[in-house]
Design an enzyme around this catalytic site. Structure first.
Site, PDB file in Angstrom:
ATOM      1  CD  GLU A 108     -10.800   2.171  -9.671  1.00  0.00           C
ATOM      2  OE1 GLU A 108     -11.847   1.536  -9.579  1.00  0.00           O
ATOM      3  OE2 GLU A 108     -10.587   3.046 -10.536  1.00  0.00           O
ATOM      4  CG  ASP A 109      -8.592  -2.405  -9.707  1.00  0.00           C
ATOM      5  OD1 ASP A 109      -9.279  -1.880  -8.828  1.00  0.00           O
ATOM      6  OD2 ASP A 109      -8.986  -2.579 -10.869  1.00  0.00           O
TER       7      ASP A 109
END
Length: 764
Positions: A108-109
């Site tokens: 996600e990051d």
């Protein structure tokens, strides 16, 4: 035998720490190596044969991926996945879950993909990481819709592997433990979502250890005044309660020992959120709630549970209506215990819980305590039976596309209190509190629900609106000629029953709606003076597919049902025809514009620092929607009558032009010899404090940057926003000044924005 009174840490009354990022300066010193070693020791305590090299590799990969990132607290980001993994280890979960916990944010990051994780750590870990990864790269109409789709994705992943939600709960718990570093509105938003979704989910999975902490932490941030008022009131009477509970434990211990029953008896303070809920439900003050502290008695066998219960009721008078036997009838989340409330010494009432040590482990860890049953064979089938409710939930809500309807049904079916009723054969059926006989009928079978004409409860005929009670025995009366009534939708409680009733009416009325829809479309065609054979044309089918409608019959049915209007469909067909005509004239218009100006053999002569390939003498305009500066990748768009507008290559508008008006696109480039400054608008967000603006302005003075104008304003959450328009010579200078401003004390973020105030591109 150990006898003790446990006092909750929440019964102290610490000074409430200030909720703003200034507390970042008060962080304790971090020792990541010591935290990693603590994780290893936790795992060794229950799984000494775990492959610690793989776990260390996962930690190293996560630390490397997150190395440039920090949390709101100012800590290195890796602290969060490490603490998440430690919570999972406290639940005694397997190696793959720990590894996934360490890696749960990298997709996600960071730039690491699921394929990278699968290749290095295996498909099982990749599946778990994917399950907790939000759908952040998809655009949604509303935030509510995004939340719903993230939850839907999470539940689907849970159905494949329940460990997904265990990772998510650990992730949420650590986020709540560090929630004080967020601003107040974000704190309330996260805390509310926790109370609405994650705490009830922990309850449904029986993980009370996590559920209680989630609820108390969320309560603290949603209503801090009420929270600390309750903390203080409980603290004032703590000494008296401890003395009372000690006397109860002493009396009970002596009696149990005399009967030869080995027991561990403890005093257990109830968590604050449950006390608040009881006060609100019963509309009583804290002094009127008698079971603020409960006594818990742990024994070796089920037989000892009932023997201990007999002794308790011999010693003290039981309070009518306050006895619950979850040993004989366990909750759906596997919770087992005997609860009874009695009038104790000195006439003071108290609650006592009696369970075996194995039941206690299940009560603390829920589904996580039963993970070892996943080793195959009978245990595997037993484990799947315990999760049958989850698969039913997904099946019932498969057709719910509306975000609000999905959330409403989720809260009813998953998080409501339950009632337990019996079929005539003695089968136990669990339903949400407030359910009626129709809910029971549809739970038994869809056809039983459709054909229901009445119900008997405990041998007596009752109306279909009757609210079921624990222990009711139901008989459903049916008729082959009967069918659902529309008012049933206002009677039933479960979304399962509502969905089946709606489906019945849709199916029954489909043929009628198809005919109505077709007639409505024909009338609208005549009304607008269009060709009558339009209803048979391929254009209608093309529009249907663009609206995700699979067939013309489906389209007619939706028109007949009122879900879409005939006028709306014809309007879309006209728009498509207009686009086709427009494309024909567009190429001619662009060609005419190009022939009006002087053609060039290669790159045209520079205008305002921009060269256009193949064309000289075009009017150039730098677009304000993305504010390109020298060094930015750029693209050109031939406007209608205003020359060429220059956009950053990642600008939302230019992406739209490339999709729908590609003929107007021209290749452009910066003139390397152009040195005139460009205007760029920046927005800096930070803590509203004295001297904040002057500190930012000092950076501009130091770097000799001209500012055309600067404005600053405070925000309700204690933050401040500084907007400034600066004169820049290029991208390198812009990045340098932004990095310098980011290093100013109490600056959270600096970004480029358009002159309308929006982010200058999707990437900022």
């Amino acid at each position: 035998m150990e006898n003790s009174v446990q006092v909750s840490a929440l019964e102290t009354s610490p000074e409430f720490e200030p909720v703003n990022p200034a507390v970042r300066d008060q962080l304790p010193e971090l020792n990541l190596e010591a935290s990693l070693e603590e994780l290893f020791q936790l795992i060794k305590s229950y799984s000494p044969k775990a492959d610690f090299a793989v776990i260390k590799d996962a930690y190293d990969n996560a630390a490397s991926a997150h190395r440039e990132q920090k949390r709101f607290s100012g800590e290195p980001f890796i602290v969060h996945p490490l603490e998440t993994a430690k919570i999972l280890a406290e639940l005694e979960l397997d190696q793959e879950t720990i590894v996934a916990g360490l890696l749960h944010d990298v997709v996600e990051d960071t730039g690491i993909s699921l394929e990278d994780i699968k290749e290095r750590f295996g498909g099982e870990v990749a599946l778990l990481v994917d399950g907790v990864t939000k759908l952040s790269r998809i655009e949604f109409k509303t935030k509510e819709e995004q939340q719903v789709e993230n939850l839907r994705k999470m539940f689907l992943a849970m159905a494949k592997d329940i460990r997904v939600i265990l990772i998510k709960l650990a992730d949420r718990l650590h986020n709540l433990r560090t929630l004080k570093y967020h601003h107040a509105p974000k704190q309330v938003e996260i805390a509310n979502e926790t109370l609405e979704v994650f705490a009830p989910l922990a309850h449904r999975l029986g993980i009370y250890r996590i559920k209680w902490e989630l609820e108390d932490l969320a309560f603290r941030f949603i209503n801090p005044e009420k929270y600390f008022e309750l903390v203080d009131k409980i603290a004032k009477t703590r000494g008296k309660r401890e003395e009372y509970i000690c006397s109860v434990i002493s009396i009970l211990t002596e009696k149990l020992e005399a009967m030869g029953i080995e027991a561990d008896i403890q005093g257990r303070p109830k968590h604050l959120y449950s006390i608040l809920a009881k006060m609100q439900e019963q509309q009583k003050d804290i002094n009127e709630i008698y079971d603020v502290t409960a006594v818990r008695c742990l024994v070796n066998t089920v037989r000892d549970c009932y023997a201990a219960l007999g002794i308790v009721h011999t010693l003290w008078t039981p309070i009518p209506g306050r006895f619950k036997d979850f040993v004989a009838m366990p909750k759906s989340n596997m919770y087992q215990s005997i609860h009874t409330s009695v009038i104790g010494p000195q006439g003071e009432p108290f609650e006592i819980q009696i369970r075996t040590r194995e039941m206690h482990r299940t009560a603390e860890y829920g589904i996580a305590a039963h993970w070892r049953y996943k080793e195959g064979g009978k245990g595997d089938r037993e484990f799947d039976k315990k999760l049958a409710w989850l698969r039913q939930l997904l099946e019932w809500q498969h057709d719910l596309r509306d975000a609000r309807e999905f959330m409403e049904s989720l809260k009813i079916d998953l998080f409501a209190d339950s009632v337990f009723v019996f079929s005539p054969k003695g089968d136990v059926v669990e339903l949400p509190a407030g359910s009626v006989p129709l809910d029971f009928a549809y739970r038994i079978h869809t056809d039983v629900g459709h054909r229901c004409t009445g119900a008997k409860v405990n041998g007596r005929i009752v109306p279909l609106e009757y609210k079921l009670k624990n222990g009711d025995i139901l008989v459903i009366m049916t008729s082959k000629t009967s069918g659902p009534k529309r008012d049933w939708l206002n009677i039933v409680k479960t979304s399962h029953a509502k969905t089946k009733i709606r489906q019945w009416f849709k199916k029954e009325q489909r043929d009628e709606n198809i005919l109505k829809g077709k007639e409505s479309l024909e009338r609208e065609i005549k009304k607008q003076g269009l060709e009558t054979d339009l209803i048979k044309s391929d254009k209608l089918l093309e529009i249907s597919k663009k609206l995700n409608i699979l067939s013309l019959d489906d389209l007619y049915a939706m028109i007949g049902d009122g879900q879409i209007t005939a006028g709306n469909i014809l309007g879309k067909i006209k728009m498509e025809e207009a686009k086709t005509e427009k494309k024909g004239t567009l190429a001619e218009e662009v060609q005419a514009l190009k022939t009006e100006v002087r053609p060039s053999a290669g790159w045209g002569k520079p205008t305002q620092g921009i060269r256009v390939k193949g064309i000289d003498n075009l009017l150039i305009r730098l677009s304000h929607c993305c504010n390109p500066v020298p060094g930015d990748p750029i693209a050109g768009y031939i406007t209608r009558g205003r020359g060429v507008s220059i956009h950053r290559a990642d600008c939302r508008n230019i992406v739209s032009y490339q999709n729908f008006e590609r003929e107007r696109m021209v290749e452009v480039a910066w003139d390397k010899e152009f040195t005139e400054p460009f205007q760029v608008k920046l927005e800096a967000n930070g803590l509203d404090r004295a001297g904040f603006l002057s500190d930012v302005m000092a950076v501009l003075v130091e770097m000799k940057i001209s500012a055309n104008w600067v404005t600053a304003r405070g925000k309700k959450d204690g933050g401040a926003v500084i907007e400034m328009v600066l004169e820049m010579k290029g991208l390198e200078q812009l990045e340098h000044i932004m990095n310098k401003i980011r290093r100013v004390k109490d600056v959270y973020d600096v970004r480029r924005v358009s002159f309308g105030g929006q982010p200058a591109s999707p990437l900022n």
